[in-house]
Design a protein around this motif. Structure first.
Motif, mmCIF file in Angstrom:
data_model
loop_
_atom_site.group_PDB
_atom_site.id
_atom_site.type_symbol
_atom_site.label_atom_id
_atom_site.label_comp_id
_atom_site.label_asym_id
_atom_site.label_seq_id
_atom_site.Cartn_x
_atom_site.Cartn_y
_atom_site.Cartn_z
ATOM 1 N N VAL A 142 -5.099 -49.644 -2.660
ATOM 2 C CA VAL A 142 -4.089 -48.675 -2.014
ATOM 3 C C VAL A 142 -3.246 -47.844 -3.120
ATOM 4 O O VAL A 142 -2.869 -48.101 -4.153
ATOM 5 C CB VAL A 142 -3.027 -49.562 -1.033
ATOM 6 C CG1 VAL A 142 -3.627 -50.047 0.044
ATOM 7 C CG2 VAL A 142 -2.312 -50.475 -1.895
ATOM 8 N N CYS A 143 -2.766 -46.592 -2.649
ATOM 9 C CA CYS A 143 -2.033 -45.831 -3.279
ATOM 10 C C CYS A 143 -0.511 -46.043 -3.031
ATOM 11 O O CYS A 143 -0.298 -46.904 -2.084
ATOM 12 C CB CYS A 143 -1.990 -44.258 -2.739
ATOM 13 S SG CYS A 143 -1.078 -42.942 -3.348
ATOM 14 N N GLY A 144 0.332 -45.692 -3.866
ATOM 15 C CA GLY A 144 1.790 -45.972 -3.692
ATOM 16 C C GLY A 144 2.480 -45.577 -2.421
ATOM 17 O O GLY A 144 3.481 -45.960 -1.758
ATOM 18 N N CYS A 145 1.649 -44.660 -1.561
ATOM 19 C CA CYS A 145 2.017 -44.212 -0.422
ATOM 20 C C CYS A 145 1.511 -45.002 0.855
ATOM 21 O O CYS A 145 1.816 -44.786 2.132
ATOM 22 C CB CYS A 145 1.709 -42.522 -0.152
ATOM 23 S SG CYS A 145 -0.041 -42.280 0.110
ATOM 24 N N GLY A 146 0.623 -45.870 0.416
ATOM 25 C CA GLY A 146 0.148 -46.839 1.563
ATOM 26 C C GLY A 146 -1.109 -46.306 2.027
ATOM 27 O O GLY A 146 -1.873 -47.053 2.726
ATOM 28 N N VAL A 179 -4.788 -43.832 -6.686
ATOM 29 C CA VAL A 179 -4.148 -42.913 -5.948
ATOM 30 C C VAL A 179 -4.937 -42.217 -4.687
ATOM 31 O O VAL A 179 -6.046 -42.380 -4.904
ATOM 32 C CB VAL A 179 -3.060 -41.644 -6.377
ATOM 33 C CG1 VAL A 179 -1.891 -42.022 -7.352
ATOM 34 C CG2 VAL A 179 -3.950 -40.858 -7.273
ATOM 35 N N CYS A 180 -4.254 -41.898 -3.604
ATOM 36 C CA CYS A 180 -5.089 -41.218 -2.696
ATOM 37 C C CYS A 180 -5.182 -39.650 -3.094
ATOM 38 O O CYS A 180 -4.681 -39.456 -4.182
ATOM 39 C CB CYS A 180 -4.175 -41.056 -1.279
ATOM 40 S SG CYS A 180 -2.706 -40.147 -1.420
ATOM 41 N N ARG A 181 -6.037 -38.923 -2.273
ATOM 42 C CA ARG A 181 -6.449 -37.822 -2.882
ATOM 43 C C ARG A 181 -5.169 -36.660 -2.939
ATOM 44 O O ARG A 181 -5.118 -36.057 -3.878
ATOM 45 C CB ARG A 181 -7.495 -37.073 -1.890
ATOM 46 C CG ARG A 181 -8.284 -35.826 -2.449
ATOM 47 C CD ARG A 181 -9.299 -35.475 -1.510
ATOM 48 N NE ARG A 181 -8.843 -35.253 -0.188
ATOM 49 C CZ ARG A 181 -9.181 -36.221 0.775
ATOM 50 N NH1 ARG A 181 -10.408 -36.543 0.576
ATOM 51 N NH2 ARG A 181 -8.696 -35.950 2.025
ATOM 52 N N ASN A 182 -4.435 -36.927 -1.799
ATOM 53 C CA ASN A 182 -3.070 -36.092 -1.891
ATOM 54 C C ASN A 182 -2.391 -36.181 -3.068
ATOM 55 O O ASN A 182 -1.976 -35.357 -3.722
ATOM 56 C CB ASN A 182 -2.441 -36.455 -0.583
ATOM 57 C CG ASN A 182 -1.349 -35.578 -0.409
ATOM 58 O OD1 ASN A 182 -1.390 -34.264 -0.858
ATOM 59 N ND2 ASN A 182 -0.127 -36.035 0.341
ATOM 60 N N HIS A 183 -2.233 -37.475 -3.463
ATOM 61 C CA HIS A 183 -1.328 -37.746 -4.657
ATOM 62 C C HIS A 183 -1.989 -37.552 -5.820
ATOM 63 O O HIS A 183 -1.275 -37.099 -6.947
ATOM 64 C CB HIS A 183 -0.941 -39.324 -4.457
ATOM 65 C CG HIS A 183 0.500 -39.440 -3.695
ATOM 66 N ND1 HIS A 183 0.604 -39.943 -2.572
ATOM 67 C CD2 HIS A 183 1.715 -38.881 -3.827
ATOM 68 C CE1 HIS A 183 1.363 -39.859 -1.810
ATOM 69 N NE2 HIS A 183 2.482 -39.145 -2.551
ATOM 70 N N TRP A 184 -3.213 -37.500 -5.949
ATOM 71 C CA TRP A 184 -4.013 -37.143 -7.136
ATOM 72 C C TRP A 184 -3.931 -35.821 -7.549
ATOM 73 O O TRP A 184 -3.641 -35.238 -8.383
ATOM 74 C CB TRP A 184 -5.587 -37.458 -6.927
ATOM 75 C CG TRP A 184 -6.349 -36.934 -8.088
ATOM 76 C CD1 TRP A 184 -6.682 -37.539 -9.106
ATOM 77 C CD2 TRP A 184 -7.105 -35.772 -8.057
ATOM 78 N NE1 TRP A 184 -7.428 -36.685 -9.973
ATOM 79 C CE2 TRP A 184 -7.934 -35.688 -9.233
ATOM 80 C CE3 TRP A 184 -7.418 -34.738 -7.083
ATOM 81 C CZ2 TRP A 184 -8.633 -34.829 -9.528
ATOM 82 C CZ3 TRP A 184 -8.241 -33.933 -7.294
ATOM 83 C CH2 TRP A 184 -8.877 -33.642 -8.626
HETATM 84 ZN ZN LIG Z 1 -0.917 -41.437 -1.838
#
Ligand SMILES: [Zn+2]
Length: 196
Positions: A142-146, A179-184
């Motif tokens: 999981v990314c830090g955003c869940g 991370v998720c793609r958005n946070h990447w």
């Molecule tokens: Zn994220």
């Protein structure tokens, strides 16, 4: 029927732990396993696969010149299964050697590696494995955003995102964050990641 498997993930998803669990299952039944790791991965010392939760096993190593089909074929006793960690560092040709080993020697081969590098590009080994593997398995983290983390960011010692640099970086202060793609994308664009 023997198969070629590719289990892929972002960084720190527990790939080595899963590999060692499979090795344990075979060894418990007194079946031989042949474990290989990249010579580039010496985080835990050479010639072994180690997991961050503390278990480890001895391993042979491969580099860009290794003939894997031959290395597997000359193992005594014949392994019931071959396990390969850091499989993203395989060359395309080595993945083809593995496919031949599966089909000609009839040994199942389970490979574990990263799908993409910190720039979001496929590794050469992963690209060929995605094309040739009989079975693809995603290992989730999981990314830090869940959200599901599918990408990896490289950061310096202070947490600043490094958007450029060589694919292979050994021995610096860099750290990797899944991370998720958005946070990447946010990390690449702004040099930092905020989950709030
Ligand atoms: Zn994220």
């Amino acid at each position: 029927m023997a198969k070629l498997y590719f289990s892929y993930a972002a960084m720190n998803a527990g790939k080595s732990t899963l590999l060692l669990q499979v090795a344990h299952n075979y060894l418990e039944r007194e079946m031989a396993v042949y474990i290989l790791n990249s010579a580039l991965d010496n985080r835990f010392g050479a010639r072994k696969v180690a997991s961050r939760i503390g278990i480890e096993k001895e391993a042979d190593t491969f580099d860009q010149e290794s003939n894997l089909r031959q290395m597997i074929d000359t193992q005594e006793p014949k392994p019931a299964c071959v396990l390969i960690d850091e499989a993203h560092w395989l060359t395309a040709e080595q993945v083809e050697q593995l496919a031949r080993a599966v089909d000609e020697l009839r040994i199942p081969i389970l490979t574990y590696g990263l799908r993409t590098d910190f720039k979001g590009e496929l590794f050469s080994g992963s690209e060929r494995l995605l094309a040739l593997a009989d079975e693809l398995r995603e290992i989730r983290t999981v990314c830090g955003c869940g959200r599901k983390a599918i990408m990896t960011l490289r950061t310096d010692g202070e947490g600043n995102v490094l958007a450029d640099g060589p694919q292979t970086q050994i021995g610096g202060n860099e750290a990797y964050v899944s991370v998720c793609r958005n946070h990447w994308q946010q990390g690449i664009d702004s040099g930092t990641v905020s989950y709030s």
